[in-house]
Design an enzyme around this catalytic site. Structure first.
Site, PDB file in Angstrom:
ATOM      1  N   ARG A  35      46.801  31.084  37.941  1.00 22.09           N
ATOM      2  CA  ARG A  35      46.931  31.342  39.381  1.00 22.09           C
ATOM      3  C   ARG A  35      45.846  30.579  40.165  1.00 22.09           C
ATOM      4  NH1 ARG A  35      47.478  37.819  39.254  1.00 22.09           N
ATOM      5  NH2 ARG A  35      45.889  37.519  37.647  1.00 22.09           N
TER       6      ARG A  35
ATOM      7  N   LYS B 157      40.170  28.686  34.419  1.00 19.80           N
ATOM      8  CA  LYS B 157      38.860  28.659  33.764  1.00 19.80           C
ATOM      9  C   LYS B 157      39.109  28.817  32.276  1.00 19.80           C
ATOM     10  CE  LYS B 157      36.385  32.572  33.860  1.00 19.80           C
ATOM     11  NZ  LYS B 157      35.805  33.893  34.228  1.00 19.80           N
TER      12      LYS B 157
ATOM     13  N   GLN C 211      40.179  32.961  46.642  1.00 21.66           N
ATOM     14  CA  GLN C 211      40.807  32.488  47.881  1.00 21.66           C
ATOM     15  C   GLN C 211      41.497  33.636  48.623  1.00 21.66           C
ATOM     16  OE1 GLN C 211      42.713  28.634  48.135  1.00 21.66           O
ATOM     17  NE2 GLN C 211      44.591  29.639  48.767  1.00 21.66           N
TER      18      GLN C 211
ATOM     19  N   CYS D 115      41.930  35.499  42.869  1.00 22.58           N
ATOM     20  CA  CYS D 115      41.271  36.373  43.851  1.00 22.58           C
ATOM     21  C   CYS D 115      40.340  35.724  44.869  1.00 22.58           C
ATOM     22  CB  CYS D 115      40.526  37.473  43.115  1.00 22.58           C
ATOM     23  SG  CYS D 115      41.675  38.573  42.286  1.00 22.58           S
TER      24      CYS D 115
ATOM     25  N   GLY E  72      44.662  46.318  35.283  1.00 19.26           N
ATOM     26  CA  GLY E  72      45.096  47.612  34.745  1.00 19.26           C
ATOM     27  C   GLY E  72      45.043  47.654  33.224  1.00 19.26           C
TER      28      GLY E  72
ATOM     29  N   ARG F 153      56.753  43.253  30.813  1.00 23.86           N
ATOM     30  CA  ARG F 153      55.300  43.319  30.649  1.00 23.86           C
ATOM     31  C   ARG F 153      54.904  44.479  29.731  1.00 23.86           C
ATOM     32  NH1 ARG F 153      51.028  41.661  35.462  1.00 23.86           N
ATOM     33  NH2 ARG F 153      50.464  39.803  34.314  1.00 23.86           N
TER      34      ARG F 153
HETATM   35  N1  LIG Z   1      42.794  39.424  38.008  1.00 27.70           N
HETATM   36  C1  LIG Z   1      41.530  39.779  38.086  1.00 27.70           C
HETATM   37  O1  LIG Z   1      40.686  39.280  37.354  1.00 27.70           O
HETATM   38  C2  LIG Z   1      41.076  40.810  39.075  1.00 27.70           C
HETATM   39  C3  LIG Z   1      41.952  41.358  39.990  1.00 27.70           C
HETATM   40  N2  LIG Z   1      41.517  42.310  40.890  1.00 27.70           N
HETATM   41  C4  LIG Z   1      42.453  42.948  41.810  1.00 27.70           C
HETATM   42  O2  LIG Z   1      43.235  43.895  41.064  1.00 27.70           O
HETATM   43  C5  LIG Z   1      44.570  43.944  41.570  1.00 27.70           C
HETATM   44  C6  LIG Z   1      45.544  43.652  40.446  1.00 27.70           C
HETATM   45  O3  LIG Z   1      45.338  42.336  40.008  1.00 27.70           O
HETATM   46  P1  LIG Z   1      46.003  41.786  38.668  1.00 27.70           P
HETATM   47  O4  LIG Z   1      45.876  42.809  37.597  1.00 27.70           O
HETATM   48  O5  LIG Z   1      45.440  40.442  38.443  1.00 27.70           O
HETATM   49  O6  LIG Z   1      47.541  41.685  39.116  1.00 27.70           O
HETATM   50  P2  LIG Z   1      48.797  41.436  38.202  1.00 27.70           P
HETATM   51  O7  LIG Z   1      49.802  40.757  39.031  1.00 27.70           O
HETATM   52  O8  LIG Z   1      48.392  40.838  36.897  1.00 27.70           O
HETATM   53  O9  LIG Z   1      49.319  42.912  37.858  1.00 27.70           O
HETATM   54  C7  LIG Z   1      49.842  43.803  38.790  1.00 27.70           C
HETATM   55  C8  LIG Z   1      50.968  44.589  38.132  1.00 27.70           C
HETATM   56  O10 LIG Z   1      51.394  45.625  39.019  1.00 27.70           O
HETATM   57  C9  LIG Z   1      52.782  45.822  38.822  1.00 27.70           C
HETATM   58  N3  LIG Z   1      53.334  46.568  39.954  1.00 27.70           N
HETATM   59  C10 LIG Z   1      53.380  46.192  41.255  1.00 27.70           C
HETATM   60  N4  LIG Z   1      53.912  47.176  42.007  1.00 27.70           N
HETATM   61  C11 LIG Z   1      54.208  48.190  41.171  1.00 27.70           C
HETATM   62  C12 LIG Z   1      54.763  49.487  41.354  1.00 27.70           C
HETATM   63  N5  LIG Z   1      55.076  49.934  42.563  1.00 27.70           N
HETATM   64  N6  LIG Z   1      54.937  50.268  40.270  1.00 27.70           N
HETATM   65  C13 LIG Z   1      54.586  49.830  39.039  1.00 27.70           C
HETATM   66  N7  LIG Z   1      54.041  48.627  38.806  1.00 27.70           N
HETATM   67  C14 LIG Z   1      53.845  47.814  39.852  1.00 27.70           C
HETATM   68  C15 LIG Z   1      53.326  44.427  38.669  1.00 27.70           C
HETATM   69  O11 LIG Z   1      54.581  44.432  38.010  1.00 27.70           O
HETATM   70  C16 LIG Z   1      52.221  43.761  37.827  1.00 27.70           C
HETATM   71  O12 LIG Z   1      52.499  43.817  36.433  1.00 27.70           O
HETATM   72  C17 LIG Z   1      44.619  42.959  42.724  1.00 27.70           C
HETATM   73  O13 LIG Z   1      44.384  43.649  43.915  1.00 27.70           O
HETATM   74  C18 LIG Z   1      43.460  42.014  42.434  1.00 27.70           C
HETATM   75  O14 LIG Z   1      42.929  41.469  43.616  1.00 27.70           O
HETATM   76  C19 LIG Z   1      40.220  42.756  40.881  1.00 27.70           C
HETATM   77  C20 LIG Z   1      39.327  42.261  39.986  1.00 27.70           C
HETATM   78  C21 LIG Z   1      39.669  41.255  38.996  1.00 27.70           C
HETATM   79  O1  LIG Z   2      38.242  39.868  41.967  1.00 29.25           O
HETATM   80  C1  LIG Z   2      38.444  39.138  41.019  1.00 29.25           C
HETATM   81  O2  LIG Z   2      39.557  38.729  40.658  1.00 29.25           O
HETATM   82  C2  LIG Z   2      37.324  38.611  40.185  1.00 29.25           C
HETATM   83  O3  LIG Z   2      37.082  37.258  40.650  1.00 29.25           O
HETATM   84  C3  LIG Z   2      36.100  36.560  39.903  1.00 29.25           C
HETATM   85  O4  LIG Z   2      36.479  36.457  38.544  1.00 29.25           O
HETATM   86  P1  LIG Z   2      37.476  35.327  38.003  1.00 29.25           P
HETATM   87  O5  LIG Z   2      38.202  34.720  39.146  1.00 29.25           O
HETATM   88  O6  LIG Z   2      38.263  35.937  36.923  1.00 29.25           O
HETATM   89  O7  LIG Z   2      36.548  34.233  37.319  1.00 29.25           O
HETATM   90  P2  LIG Z   2      35.159  33.538  37.747  1.00 29.25           P
HETATM   91  O8  LIG Z   2      34.327  33.426  36.541  1.00 29.25           O
HETATM   92  O9  LIG Z   2      34.556  34.173  38.916  1.00 29.25           O
HETATM   93  O10 LIG Z   2      35.627  32.054  38.131  1.00 29.25           O
HETATM   94  C4  LIG Z   2      36.397  31.812  39.290  1.00 29.25           C
HETATM   95  C5  LIG Z   2      36.544  30.317  39.475  1.00 29.25           C
HETATM   96  O11 LIG Z   2      35.304  29.724  39.850  1.00 29.25           O
HETATM   97  C6  LIG Z   2      34.986  28.651  38.981  1.00 29.25           C
HETATM   98  N1  LIG Z   2      33.521  28.564  38.857  1.00 29.25           N
HETATM   99  C7  LIG Z   2      32.789  29.650  38.489  1.00 29.25           C
HETATM  100  C8  LIG Z   2      31.428  29.583  38.416  1.00 29.25           C
HETATM  101  C9  LIG Z   2      30.767  28.384  38.727  1.00 29.25           C
HETATM  102  O12 LIG Z   2      29.515  28.250  38.685  1.00 29.25           O
HETATM  103  N2  LIG Z   2      31.515  27.310  39.095  1.00 29.25           N
HETATM  104  C10 LIG Z   2      32.874  27.374  39.181  1.00 29.25           C
HETATM  105  O13 LIG Z   2      33.519  26.372  39.542  1.00 29.25           O
HETATM  106  C11 LIG Z   2      35.684  29.000  37.689  1.00 29.25           C
HETATM  107  O14 LIG Z   2      35.877  27.880  36.884  1.00 29.25           O
HETATM  108  C12 LIG Z   2      36.980  29.572  38.213  1.00 29.25           C
HETATM  109  O15 LIG Z   2      37.883  28.558  38.555  1.00 29.25           O
HETATM  110  C13 LIG Z   2      34.785  37.326  39.970  1.00 29.25           C
HETATM  111  O16 LIG Z   2      33.816  36.656  39.157  1.00 29.25           O
HETATM  112  C14 LIG Z   2      34.966  38.759  39.486  1.00 29.25           C
HETATM  113  O17 LIG Z   2      33.742  39.481  39.634  1.00 29.25           O
HETATM  114  C15 LIG Z   2      36.060  39.415  40.300  1.00 29.25           C
HETATM  115  O18 LIG Z   2      36.282  40.730  39.820  1.00 29.25           O
END
Ligand SMILES: NC(=O)C1=CN([C@@H]2O[C@H](COP(=O)(O)OP(=O)(O)OC[C@H]3O[C@@H](n4cnc5c(N)ncnc54)[C@H](O)[C@@H]3O)[C@@H](O)[C@H]2O)C=CC1
Ligand SMILES: O=C(O)[C@H]1O[C@H](OP(=O)(O)OP(=O)(O)OC[C@H]2O[C@@H](n3ccc(=O)[nH]c3=O)[C@H](O)[C@@H]2O)[C@H](O)[C@@H](O)[C@@H]1O
Length: 480
Positions: free
Chosen positions: A345, A338, A277, A275, A15, A40
């Protein structure tokens, strides 16, 4: 177009950066990111943002309090918005039906209920969180069952593909933006409106549209494919160690086939992050629910292989250190999952540290971006230990790599931070116990140089010549 106010529920890793870039690129739109965590939001409004992400500080500084706002006033933001992103966490369930596999949608549901309660005008509700296929249907049910007269809701799926550590760049230059919507004329109009927002900085041909379910499934599929590549190369790393092949050479040779491609073939200690796993487990759970056990088993194997790799690496450390690490000091270089993130996480470092702690080691941990409290929280979690006080005694967190290696028997590199490459390893060698070991779980160090200094070096997917002759070689196979 009519989108002038956007609200995003959830100020997390997705977000926060997504809306910051959106505000930067859409000065005509007012973007408010809300979260129920006051802490936050206070961090987003401070000089120290709650997440470390290269380039993000600059983007936030440019837009904050201009057309980008961070607030705990969820109600006002929902009431005023034309379009609402739901970007809350969707963790793996830890209880009840689907425990350990299904995605817990309670935060998505509570966001949907809040919208239903507060909205007084038409809203486009966008699923940004990663969700199971057909989750949009549940959101729709909640919204429409509570619909006030004259209010219309349109639900879109718009999964996020950013990766941590490169989020700003990924958001500025995404390979594609995916929007799924209902196959009706209203659904199409809603989809066009969200597409218009992205078109402020993304070429129209890079914005692809599908039906809602395809969009939801594509997100799970993309993560499953990416993780599968890592598990595939990691599986081969075990074969390399046992045969004398070098996994980097294999990855290069394989990846030069343009049909295969070279990305995501870096063998490692295992993948981490919030994500991969979670999303594969979710996919597996969905397949089981659809009575597709063979498909479920296929994807489950990606997780099994990752567990195997983490365990294999941890066991290798113990075996090389004469099969005992009890009371030995071991330095852990890197704790984040990474480089370029402070996120821990599902970091493989937790598995490595857990194994070493169980064997009685004392750990000296250094990570340039992870907060010390986070490391202690992770290592004292009930999944890691049932005696947190003992862990606290056995773990020391350092703010400098050189202090973390003083008097240690081994360095275990868990995260590929660039700064580890340029350290003065002669100086490090001098301050360590002998024989001095380095276990490079990311294959980033100059192994020849380290061996010349006198280190015993072990890495992933390559048998190095000068490992201790006293030792059982790791991953050895019967002679052919
Ligand atoms: N972390 C990443 O790199 C990526 C995550 N995603 C997906 O995006 C989603 C969010 O992931 P993150 O941003 O990593 O999670 P996060 O845990 O960092 O953030 C989620 C936020 O939502 C808030 N929240 C939960 N319920 C709420 C409510 N009812 N009202 C207001 N705030 C609320 C929490 O307090 C928290 O700050 C997940 O579904 C994840 O799978 C997708 C792509 C990349
Ligand atoms: O849904 C999500 O949360 C995101 O998950 C991953 O992104 P992220 O987990 O942030 O990072 P990555 O670069 O994908 O790495 C994931 C893990 O795989 C490892 N990795 C990555 C690449 C590789 O060649 N080898 C390897 O061990 C990284 O070190 C890390 O531990 C995806 O790359 C994103 O496209 C997706 O949006």
């Amino acid at each position: 177009m009519v989108i002038s106010k956007i609200c995003c529920i959830g100020a997390g890793y997705v977000g926060g950066p997504t809306c910051s870039v959106m505000a930067l690129k859409c000065p005509n739109i007012c973007v408010t990111v809300v979260d129920r965590s006051a802490e936050r939001i206070a961090q987003w409004n401070s000089d120290k943002l709650p997440i470390y992400e290269p380039g993000l500080d600059d983007v936030v500084k440019k837009c904050r309090n201009v057309n980008l706002f961070f607030s705990t006033d969820v109600e006002t933001a929902i009431r005023e918005a034309d379009l609402i992103f739901i970007s809350v966490n969707t963790p793996t369930k830890t209880f009840g039906n689907g425990k350990g596999r299904a995605a817990d949608l309670k935060y998505v549901e509570s966001a949907a209920r809040l919208i239903a309660e507060i909205a007084q005008s038409n809203k486009i509700v966008v699923e940004k969180s990663t969700v199971p296929v057909r989750a949009a249907e549940s959101i729709m049910h909640i919204l429409r069952a509570n619909q006030k007269p004259g209010i219309r809701y349109d639900i879109l799926s718009n999964p996020e593909f950013l990766a941590e550590g490169t989020a700003v760049d990924d958001l500025l230059h995404p390979d594609r933006v995916l929007i799924g919507g209902e196959e009706t004329s209203e659904g199409h109009q809603a989809l066009e409106k969200l597409s218009w927002v992205y078109q402020h900085w993304i070429p129209k041909e890079n914005i692809i549209t599908t039906n809602t379910w395809s969009s939801e499934l594509s997100k799970l599929a993309a993560n499953a494919f990416l993780a599968q590549r890592i598990s595939s190369i990691n599986s081969l790393s075990a074969v390399c160690e046992a045969t004398g092949a070098d996994v980097s050479e294999v990855a290069r040779a394989v990846g030069l086939d343009s049909r295969i491609g070279s990305k995501f073939l870096q063998a490692s200690v295992g993948f981490g992050g919030s994500c991969f796993q979670k999303d594969i487990l979710n996919l597996v759970y969905i397949c089981e629910g659809l009575n597709l056990p063979q498909v479920a088993e296929y994807w489950q194997q990606v997780i099994h292989m990752n567990e195997y790799q983490k365990t294999r690496f941890s066991q290798k450390i113990i075996e090389c250190l004469f099969n005992t690490v009890s009371d030995k000091r071991i330095s852990i270089f890197g704790f984040a999952f990474k480089k370029n993130t402070g996120d821990t996480r599902e970091t493989p470092a937790i598995t490595v540290c857990k194994t070493l702690l169980e064997e009685g080691a004392k750990l000296d941990i250094y990570d340039p971006k992870v907060e010390p409290e986070q490391i202690i929280d992770d290592l004292t979690h009930p999944c890691v230990t049932d005696s947190p006080e003992d862990v606290k005694k056995a773990v020391q967190i350092h703010s400098d790599p050189y202090s973390a290696v003083r008097g240690t028997h081994a360095i275990v590199l868990c995260t590929e931070w660039d700064e580890f490459i340029g350290l003065d390893y002669k100086r490090i060698f001098q301050s360590m116990m002998k024989p001095a070991y380095i276990f490079d779980g990311r294959k980033i160090l100059d192994h020849d140089h380290l061996q010349q200094i006198g280190f015993h070096v072990q890495t992933i997917g390559k048998k190095l010549n000068r490992s201790s002759g006293l030792l059982r070689s790791w991953g050895s196979i019967p002679q052919l």
